[in-house]
Enzyme design. Structure first.
Site, PDB file in Angstrom:
ATOM      1  CE  LYS A   1      -3.723  -2.559   2.139  1.00  0.00           C
ATOM      2  NZ  LYS A   1      -4.401  -3.016   3.347  1.00  0.00           N
TER       3      LYS A   1
ATOM      4  CG  ASP B   1      -9.611  -0.407   4.682  1.00  0.00           C
ATOM      5  OD1 ASP B   1      -9.414  -0.654   3.477  1.00  0.00           O
ATOM      6  OD2 ASP B   1      -8.846  -0.787   5.594  1.00  0.00           O
TER       7      ASP B   1
ATOM      8  CD  GLN C   1      -3.258  -4.407   6.522  1.00  0.00           C
ATOM      9  OE1 GLN C   1      -3.184  -3.427   5.793  1.00  0.00           O
ATOM     10  NE2 GLN C   1      -3.819  -5.530   6.134  1.00  0.00           N
TER      11      GLN C   1
END
Ligand code: NAP
Length: 303
Positions: free
Chosen positions: A49, A116, A93
């Site tokens: 990422k 997200d 994460q």
């Protein structure tokens, strides 16, 4: 034989298009990525990422926190990032260590920076069809489906898996596009029979080579979301057969990645099929970048 849906090529196309758009916009989208602990797979995803940010000229800010970080410390960081004008997207994460309340931590992220799409506000907006951050993997799946001109209106779609990050949101997106959607899970009865009714079958199970041709109607579109690491040679031989090129890979690298779909079996009956790797995976990161850029544009509009 199925035509392969090339996620790598589509991700490249999306990223290339975005690069010139970012340049033209004069914006510097900023993404903060928080990694708690030392999960090796998570560390790899985080690096990917961050590299994607670099390639697009985004500002990327990485935070590595020890596995025993307290909820208060993590919360303080998230709240600080919520107020940082250089940051347009915040990503925690997952998974995070068990002593941290995942739902509570995700809920602290400002919904407008929740790239997200896991915050309950964005989940709700998705449900009612409002503008929101769509979770990256489901958004990538829809991009692939569109790239290959798959008709959804009036079609039967079956999703195997009901997770909050893949199964449920992708089912909502398919429904929004007028497919008739069935969501299956570990307690579903007659799973293969149900799946065989699908014009579009999405496998998000997390079990290597679980879906074989007995699950697939002739001519169906099959999207394999699974990323499974197989590191046992005996298991690998059972799954892939001794003649599979995957066996050489496992001997060379100590592991091999495969999807939830038995590729060799399903490619004989499906019309379109995603490979693993190179299918849905690359699109997840491309969509994260897209969500971050969208967020930067929205912040620029209101400031
Ligand atoms: P998850 O949270 O573990 O969910 C798996 C789902 O599959 C659950 O709903 C589970 O049912 C269902 N399931 C498990 N065994 C089953 C069985 N025997 N029959 C029917 N359903 C069964 O996994 P996830 O996070 O959604 O991820 C799914 C897969 O996608 C994993 O391989 C993951 O690595 C991969 N993934 C890939 C990407 C990407 O970027 N390519 C992104 C995210 C995830 P229950 O709810 O009843 O337990």
């Amino acid at each position: 034989m199925a035509v392969l849906m090339d996620g790598k090529a589509l991700a490249r196309k999306i990223t290339d298009g975005m690069r010139s758009e970012v340049e033209a916009s004069g914006l510097r989208p900023g993404l903060a990525v928080i990694l708690v602990g030392e999960n090796p797979a998570s560390a790899v995803y985080v690096k990917m990422k961050e590299r994607a940010c670099e390639k697009l000229g985004f500002f990327s800010s990485g935070f590595r926190l020890p596995a025993d970080v307290s909820e208060d410390e993590l919360a303080t960081l998230i709240l600080r990032l919520n107020n940082d004008p250089d940051i347009h997207g915040i990503l925690l994460q997952l998974p995070i260590p068990g002593h941290l309340n995942e739902k509570k931590m995700l809920s602290l992220i400002l919904p407008d920076k929740d790239v997200d799409g896991f915050h309950p506000v964005n989940v709700g907006r998705l449900m009612v069809g409002d503008q929101c951050f769509v979770p990256c993997t489901p958004r990538g799946i829809m991009a692939l489906i569109d790239e290959y001109d798959v008709e959804l209106k009036g079609k039967r779609a079956v999703v195997i898996g009901r997770s909050n990050i893949v199964g449920k949101p992708v089912a909502m997106l398919l429904l929004e596009r007028h497919a008739t959607v069935t969501i299956c899970h570990s307690r579903t009865k007659n799973l293969a029979d149900l799946c065989r009714e699908a014009d579009v079958l999405i496998a998000a199970v997390g079990r290597p080579y679980f879906v074989d041709e007995t699950f697939v109607k002739l001519g169906a579109v099959v999207v394999d979301v699974g990323v499974n690491r197989v590191d046992n040679e005996e298991t690998a031989e059972k799954l892939f057969g001794s003649a599979s090129p995957k066996m050489a890979k496992i001997r060379e690298k100590g592991y091999v990645l495969c999807g939830d779909v038995n590729f060799e079996s399903v490619e004989k009956v499906a019309s379109l099929l995603t490979p693993v790797p190179g299918g849905v995976g690359p699109l997840t990161i491309a969509m994260l970048m897209k969500n971050t850029f969208d967020s930067a544009k929205r912040f620029a509009e209101i400031s």
